[in-house]
Design a protein around this motif. Structure first.
Motif, mmCIF file in Angstrom:
data_model
loop_
_atom_site.group_PDB
_atom_site.id
_atom_site.type_symbol
_atom_site.label_atom_id
_atom_site.label_comp_id
_atom_site.label_asym_id
_atom_site.label_seq_id
_atom_site.Cartn_x
_atom_site.Cartn_y
_atom_site.Cartn_z
ATOM 1 N N LEU B 201 0.838 -1.203 0.000
ATOM 2 C CA LEU B 201 0.000 0.000 0.000
ATOM 3 C C LEU B 201 0.869 1.247 0.000
ATOM 4 N N LEU B 202 0.458 2.184 -0.819
ATOM 5 C CA LEU B 202 1.133 3.481 -0.871
ATOM 6 C C LEU B 202 0.053 4.545 -0.860
ATOM 7 N N PHE B 330 -2.404 3.431 -3.731
ATOM 8 C CA PHE B 330 -2.027 2.380 -4.675
ATOM 9 C C PHE B 330 -1.899 1.081 -3.899
ATOM 10 N N ARG B 331 -2.548 0.015 -4.381
ATOM 11 C CA ARG B 331 -2.288 -1.329 -3.865
ATOM 12 C C ARG B 331 -1.187 -1.909 -4.737
ATOM 13 N N LEU B 332 -0.178 -2.466 -4.125
ATOM 14 C CA LEU B 332 1.005 -2.910 -4.859
ATOM 15 C C LEU B 332 1.150 -4.428 -4.788
ATOM 16 N N VAL B 333 1.721 -4.994 -5.837
ATOM 17 C CA VAL B 333 1.940 -6.444 -5.874
ATOM 18 C C VAL B 333 3.361 -6.718 -6.347
ATOM 19 N N GLY B 334 3.744 -7.993 -6.260
ATOM 20 C CA GLY B 334 5.045 -8.426 -6.777
ATOM 21 C C GLY B 334 6.182 -7.606 -6.209
ATOM 22 N N GLU B 335 7.022 -7.132 -7.088
ATOM 23 C CA GLU B 335 8.196 -6.373 -6.659
ATOM 24 C C GLU B 335 8.025 -4.878 -6.898
ATOM 25 N N GLN B 336 6.805 -4.423 -7.051
ATOM 26 C CA GLN B 336 6.595 -2.978 -7.232
ATOM 27 C C GLN B 336 7.216 -2.224 -6.062
ATOM 28 N N ASP B 337 7.930 -1.149 -6.388
ATOM 29 C CA ASP B 337 8.625 -0.397 -5.350
ATOM 30 C C ASP B 337 7.827 0.860 -4.991
ATOM 31 N N PRO B 338 7.380 0.957 -3.746
ATOM 32 C CA PRO B 338 6.550 2.102 -3.364
ATOM 33 C C PRO B 338 7.237 3.442 -3.614
ATOM 34 N N THR B 340 9.535 4.268 -5.856
ATOM 35 C CA THR B 340 9.567 4.566 -7.289
ATOM 36 C C THR B 340 8.191 5.028 -7.771
ATOM 37 N N ILE B 341 7.160 4.352 -7.284
ATOM 38 C CA ILE B 341 5.805 4.696 -7.734
ATOM 39 C C ILE B 341 5.382 6.045 -7.163
ATOM 40 N N GLU B 343 7.330 8.535 -6.656
ATOM 41 C CA GLU B 343 7.988 9.547 -7.490
ATOM 42 C C GLU B 343 7.331 9.643 -8.865
ATOM 43 N N ALA B 344 6.928 8.485 -9.409
ATOM 44 C CA ALA B 344 6.269 8.495 -10.722
ATOM 45 C C ALA B 344 4.939 9.249 -10.641
ATOM 46 N N PHE B 345 4.211 9.031 -9.557
ATOM 47 C CA PHE B 345 2.934 9.733 -9.361
ATOM 48 C C PHE B 345 3.175 11.238 -9.283
ATOM 49 N N ARG B 346 4.134 11.632 -8.466
ATOM 50 C CA ARG B 346 4.375 13.069 -8.291
ATOM 51 C C ARG B 346 4.850 13.709 -9.601
ATOM 52 N N ALA B 347 5.698 12.988 -10.331
ATOM 53 C CA ALA B 347 6.180 13.525 -11.609
ATOM 54 C C ALA B 347 5.021 13.654 -12.600
ATOM 55 N N HIS B 348 4.132 12.659 -12.601
ATOM 56 C CA HIS B 348 2.966 12.678 -13.493
ATOM 57 C C HIS B 348 2.072 13.883 -13.183
ATOM 58 N N VAL B 349 1.856 14.142 -11.912
ATOM 59 C CA VAL B 349 1.032 15.293 -11.529
ATOM 60 C C VAL B 349 1.720 16.578 -11.959
ATOM 61 N N ARG B 350 3.007 16.702 -11.621
ATOM 62 C CA ARG B 350 3.713 17.950 -11.927
ATOM 63 C C ARG B 350 3.733 18.212 -13.428
#
Lengths: 457, 457
Positions: B201-202, B330-338, B340-341, B343-350
């Motif tokens: 969870l993130l 975000f619900r995360l599975v496998g090796e998803q890195d919270p 990294t995600i 940062e990706a979310f914040r970059a997407h918003v910006r």
């Protein structure tokens, strides 16, 4: 010349005029709050007495809500109706006021002397400019300059629920040659202005429902529909990338600006950079092929005024909410039809609903755009009077907001309205620390006196 | 056979077991409410006494928040750690409860006998299944079946702020061969289940700011940027039309289900129609190329858990708000890195912010997905014990939610966790009228006894 005597009287009796305004400002006539119903009544009584004192046949007229004040004054020449409203906005949050909002005070500020109180500008100060002009005129001449009907409302700040039925029931009594409305401002706080174009307004409240109850996103996240997501997708689809509204038929009835109006507006040399900078912005965000004044005076909009759903408190709660809500409004221009647009909006929402979701709508009033014919001689008389008083050429301008009463005068009573007012952008109307510049009040009274002199001539 | 004697003792002393659980349920240990700090402390004391009574060396251990309870019990064979939490959720709104949430009662319902109280299922009833199994075992055998560490937390319902530092500081004392966690449920309220996959969870809180203050949409509508519109556009862009999350790199580390797990899950014959119908839905709304169980157990999600901005009260206010807010998780599975995600979310918003808008972010914790190795013999021992007790083949299942402590056991203490619990979907955990079926409690105690017998064998 008798106008000089009237103006001189206005100047010398300004303290008494301010005292009368302050007496009215001390009455906390907040129309939206039932606890202040008696205060609204008291404000109406105060105005009836004031108008009787000026020789009007005045009375307080009951409605299902707060009373109207109607006064008839005899005189020669054209028949003008003056409209204002004696009710005011709520005062929350009280902590942001620098004093009791209903204990008015003259304050010296770096920008000049101001009358500080709730309603000082909107609309008690403005309506009193006209009554004080009548008083000075009457004192000097012994009679009114023309036939006058005064029509004062006590529900303007709470949606005017009684206005249309009252107008319909009293159409004969309220009909005149032209309505005067004093509830607007100077253009850029400086140039005297007569508003001839008003945008209409349509409000819609939307609720999207999905699951029967709030769900836990661990248990249901990924399989259950989330109404907040549905809502954001629908709302995001209301505009295209150029800022245009995507509802089918939305621009039907939107006309291009006539050349003479466009020329006048260009002559205003609107300083949109300053206008935006005052609220922390730097760039016009609307349709990029339109001038800033077009954006706010002659183009329709669709805006989200409120949105809510799910958990909004401190911290975090991984909820999939059962419902999501938004308040959406449209500013309308030209011949745009509010009912057609309401239906187009609802159809657009329904067409995008995924399975298991429902939409519920609640309409919040609607008014068409208003376009005033400026053929009545009072318009040019007012322009001349305003230009003389303020030393700047008075302009015909637009207004991005909606003043529904102007439309009602047209549709119910068959008369155009002339909107003249002396408010400034800094007046903080609807906000804490509302004020009205003493200059607005003083020159406002003088403006009306000059106007009445031209009408009487 | 001694297991029979233990089971028989559990059956005959069930009323006393229920009485002990009720004593614990009477303590209103709401961890998120500072007014209940003393109650949390009292619940910890009660458990220490209980564990000492069972022959454990038990103590209450201070933290900056509510205390931990740690108990060591000597025994032969493997070293197991049992984890539960003694704190409970708040009880608002109290008016929706049919009785005082801290006055537990045995109630007969059409679905059987239940123990009604806050915490009955989450997690006091569940943690007591293990302690009561130990009690019956100890009474019959005079000793524990294996070396046991009991580790009970008092902050699980308020984000476990002290958990990680406490584990780090007491790593030696808390390390065992395997952790047992009793905070989950039966699959479809019926099939005994061991959770081996948990989603991570993130959480992110987002504020979009535009104008320096709330604006009037009449004056500024069309020219001023509206942060609510910006927010809805950004949020709507987080998914494509097939339900996939659009953040670049979001699916890095998301693995396809191994064939053996896929086969097991298919064997569960999940009734997703019933699962959805119970909450008023009819169709899986997630990625359309995934099975329903995949959607909730093995696929990542992005959800909006809360949104707010502008005017949300009664009636209508044509405001262009200065800011808009959302809580996104975000619900995360496998090796998803919270990280990294995030940062990706914040970059997407910006990247989507128009001129004059800013974004502010506030992170709300993060945990990676958990995948348990089922190689420790306790897993097969538990499967056999559960299958025997419940008469249905116990399954390795996933869990769409996040149980961060399972991950901490792995990362801090280097041990896997076995998640076994007896809750049902109808338990109303976190809601008014929480209950725990007497069957869950009774068969839960018996399940642990059967498990302990296999461990001891």
């Amino acid at each position: 010349m008798t106008l000089d005597a009237v103006l001189s009287r206005i100047d010398t009796t300004l303290p008494e005029s301010v005292d009368r305004l302050m007496a009215l400002l001390r009455i906390p006539s907040i129309s939206t709050d039932p606890a202040h119903a008696a205060d609204c009544d008291r404000a109406a009584d105060w105005l009836v007495t004031e108008l009787q004192d000026l020789g009007f046949e005045a009375s307080k007229r009951p409605t299902p809500g707060h009373p109207m004040v109607v006064a008839q004054g005899k005189g020669p020449g054209p028949h003008l109706l003056f409209y204002g409203h004696y009710d005011v906005q709520p005062v929350d949050p009280l902590t942001l006021w620098d004093r009791n909002p209903f204990d008015p005070e003259l304050q010296d500020t770096p920008q000049g002397r101001v009358i500080r109180a709730r309603g000082a500008s909107d609309d008690k100060g403005q309506l009193m400019t006209f009554l004080e002009a009548c008083r000075a005129w009457k004192t000097e001449h012994g009679s009114l300059p023309c036939r006058l009907t005064i029509f004062l409302e006590g529900e303007e700040e709470s949606g005017s629920p009684s206005l249309v039925p009252f107008m319909q029931e009293n159409a004969a009594e309220l009909s005149a040659d032209l309505a005067l409305i004093c509830d607007t401002g100077l253009f850029e706080s400086r140039t005297p202005a007569i508003v001839t174009r008003l945008r209409g307004l349509l409000g819609e409240e939307l609720t999207i429902r999905g699951p029967a109850k709030d769900l836990h996103s661990g248990m249901y996240g990924g399989i259950a529909i989330n109404p907040v997501r549905v809502l954001t997708r629908i709302l995001a689809s209301l505009h295209d990338d150029t800022g245009r509204v995507t509802l089918p038929g939305f621009y039907d009835g939107v006309t291009e600006l006539p050349e003479d109006i466009r020329a006048q507006w260009q002559g205003l040399a609107f300083d949109h950079a300053r206008f935006l900078a005052e609220v922390g912005l730097s760039q016009p965000a609307g349709e990029q092929d339109r001038t800033p004044l077009e954006m706010i005076w002659s183009r329709p909009t669709c805006e989200i005024n409120g949105i809510w759903g799910g958990y909004t408190g401190e911290g975090f709660k991984t909820v999939l909410p059962a419902e999501a809500h938004a308040k959406v409004s449209f500013r309308l221009v030209g011949e745009q039809d509010p009912h057609t647009i309401r239906e187009a909006f609802r159809a657009h929402v329904r067409a995008q609903l995924p399975p298991d979701c429902t939409a519920e709508f609640h309409g919040h009033g609607n008014s068409r755009a208003g376009h005033m014919q400026t053929t009545h001689p009072a318009f040019e008389q007012a322009r001349a009077a305003l230009t003389e008083e303020w030393g700047l050429s008075a302009a015909y301008v637009g207004c991005g907001g909606s003043i529904p009463v102007a439309g009602f005068f047209q549709t119910i009573l068959g008369m155009d309205a002339m909107l003249v007012g002396f408010g400034k952008d800094t007046d903080q109307i609807h906000s804490p620390n509302e004020k009205y510049d003493l200059e607005s009040f003083h020159k406002g009274v003088r403006s009306w006196a000059r106007f009445l002199a031209r009408v009487a001539a």
